[in-house]
Design an enzyme around this catalytic site. Sequence first.
Site, PDB file in Angstrom:
ATOM      1  N   ASP A   1      -6.170   2.993   0.060  1.00 55.80           N
ATOM      2  CA  ASP A   1      -6.476   2.332   0.459  1.00 55.80           C
ATOM      3  C   ASP A   1      -5.496   2.325   1.236  1.00 55.80           C
ATOM      4  O   ASP A   1      -4.593   2.951   1.924  1.00 55.80           O
ATOM      5  CB  ASP A   1      -6.720   0.717  -0.150  1.00 55.80           C
ATOM      6  CG  ASP A   1      -5.137   0.499  -1.096  1.00 55.80           C
ATOM      7  OD1 ASP A   1      -3.864   1.450  -0.852  1.00 55.80           O
ATOM      8  OD2 ASP A   1      -4.734  -0.148  -2.058  1.00 55.80           O
TER       9      ASP A   1
ATOM     10  N   ASN B   1      -2.831  -9.778  -9.369  1.00 56.40           N
ATOM     11  CA  ASN B   1      -4.147 -10.510 -10.054  1.00 56.40           C
ATOM     12  C   ASN B   1      -4.924  -9.418 -10.338  1.00 56.40           C
ATOM     13  O   ASN B   1      -6.366  -9.414 -10.396  1.00 56.40           O
ATOM     14  CB  ASN B   1      -4.484 -10.541  -9.022  1.00 56.40           C
ATOM     15  CG  ASN B   1      -4.484  -9.446  -7.892  1.00 56.40           C
ATOM     16  OD1 ASN B   1      -4.375  -8.685  -7.937  1.00 56.40           O
ATOM     17  ND2 ASN B   1      -5.062 -10.295  -6.647  1.00 56.40           N
TER      18      ASN B   1
ATOM     19  N   HIS C   1      -6.093  -6.883  -9.231  1.00 52.36           N
ATOM     20  CA  HIS C   1      -6.933  -5.459  -8.538  1.00 52.36           C
ATOM     21  C   HIS C   1      -6.686  -4.509  -9.147  1.00 52.36           C
ATOM     22  O   HIS C   1      -4.885  -4.468  -9.017  1.00 52.36           O
ATOM     23  CB  HIS C   1      -6.657  -5.533  -6.731  1.00 52.36           C
ATOM     24  CG  HIS C   1      -5.437  -5.766  -6.481  1.00 52.36           C
ATOM     25  ND1 HIS C   1      -4.289  -6.353  -5.243  1.00 52.36           N
ATOM     26  CD2 HIS C   1      -4.180  -4.415  -6.462  1.00 52.36           C
ATOM     27  CE1 HIS C   1      -3.373  -5.496  -5.108  1.00 52.36           C
ATOM     28  NE2 HIS C   1      -2.796  -4.557  -5.885  1.00 52.36           N
TER      29      HIS C   1
ATOM     30  N   GLU D   1      -9.616  -6.445  -4.950  1.00 55.78           N
ATOM     31  CA  GLU D   1      -9.714  -7.884  -5.446  1.00 55.78           C
ATOM     32  C   GLU D   1     -10.174  -8.353  -6.261  1.00 55.78           C
ATOM     33  O   GLU D   1     -11.930  -8.008  -6.929  1.00 55.78           O
ATOM     34  CB  GLU D   1      -9.511  -9.176  -4.417  1.00 55.78           C
ATOM     35  CG  GLU D   1      -8.664  -8.780  -2.809  1.00 55.78           C
ATOM     36  CD  GLU D   1      -7.114  -8.322  -3.439  1.00 55.78           C
ATOM     37  OE1 GLU D   1      -6.437  -8.163  -4.801  1.00 55.78           O
ATOM     38  OE2 GLU D   1      -6.239  -7.555  -2.565  1.00 55.78           O
TER      39      GLU D   1
HETATM   40  P1  PGA Z   1       2.930  -2.148  -6.968  1.00 59.47           P
HETATM   41  O1  PGA Z   1       1.710  -2.279  -6.400  1.00 59.47           O
HETATM   42  O2  PGA Z   1       3.075  -0.621  -7.095  1.00 59.47           O
HETATM   43  O3  PGA Z   1       3.257  -2.376  -5.892  1.00 59.47           O
HETATM   44  O4  PGA Z   1       3.610  -3.284  -7.895  1.00 59.47           O
HETATM   45  C1  PGA Z   1       0.287  -2.297  -6.891  1.00 59.47           C
HETATM   46  C2  PGA Z   1      -0.598  -2.502  -6.862  1.00 59.47           C
HETATM   47  O5  PGA Z   1      -1.069  -3.573  -6.234  1.00 59.47           O
HETATM   48  O6  PGA Z   1      -1.639  -2.333  -6.679  1.00 59.47           O
END
Ligand code: PGA
Length: 245
Positions: A66, A139, A141, A146
């Site tokens: 992404d 959350n 995602h 999302e």
């Molecule tokens: P993080 O992010 O590895 O910084 O916790 C994970 C994500 O949002 O996919």
Amino acid sequence: MDIIVLSDRAWADEVAARWADRLAVNVDLRMCCPTGQTPVPLYTAMATLCDLGIADFGAATIVLLDEYLGLEPGASGRCDEMLRRHLVDRLRPAPAAVRTIGVGSLGPTDPDLEVEAAAIEAELVARPLDLALLGVGGNGHVGMNEPGSAPDSPTRIVELAASTRLAAASYGAEPVPTHGVTIGLRALLAAAEVWILATGSTKADVVAAIVDGPTTVEMPASLFRDHTNCTLFVDTAAWARRPPT
Ligand code: PGA
């Protein structure tokens, strides 16, 4: 979904060793890779395995999972820059191909970006990923899919949840993005193999929800419980809130 719980010290080396095994079996492995904090130690471990000649990306393709929109090309908080710093630049030999998205994008309404997203989706339909490496947000995602994302959602431009914007700011994304472009759940669920990565106590609640909660679009990572070849790699801190069996 298989679940592998590792000590925080062993987590990165163990996942990297399994990743090297996949590359040995399938030298032209085509995989998507996330950015964020979680994969950083894994990418360091993988770079070491490359230096030791144990892993080899020379015929492999990396697809960026992404990207944030509205950041200048080369901005350090962009996902392509984070992936380059933490993984791609450290791999010897270099991967055969690295597929990024939205490098010259003007923002979420850029028509060229929609065309680019559709082209990536078509590529992923024509040849599904061999391996999808995924982080998970607090959350639930995966990528920038999302809560509320449909299981058949394509690669597309998305609005970021408030917590995702905060995370972006913590990675140094400037200006803090409101939108991103992400490989959709359809292509991720179609990958031959999926690994979900979660470490640290801040992921304990979401890990418990993924494993024990309902399978729901409100928790996109939970949809991978129905995938036939998905492994959740957690460390003990991220596993801490799981009810004992
Ligand atoms: P993080 O992010 O590895 O910084 O916790 C994970 C994500 O949002 O996919």
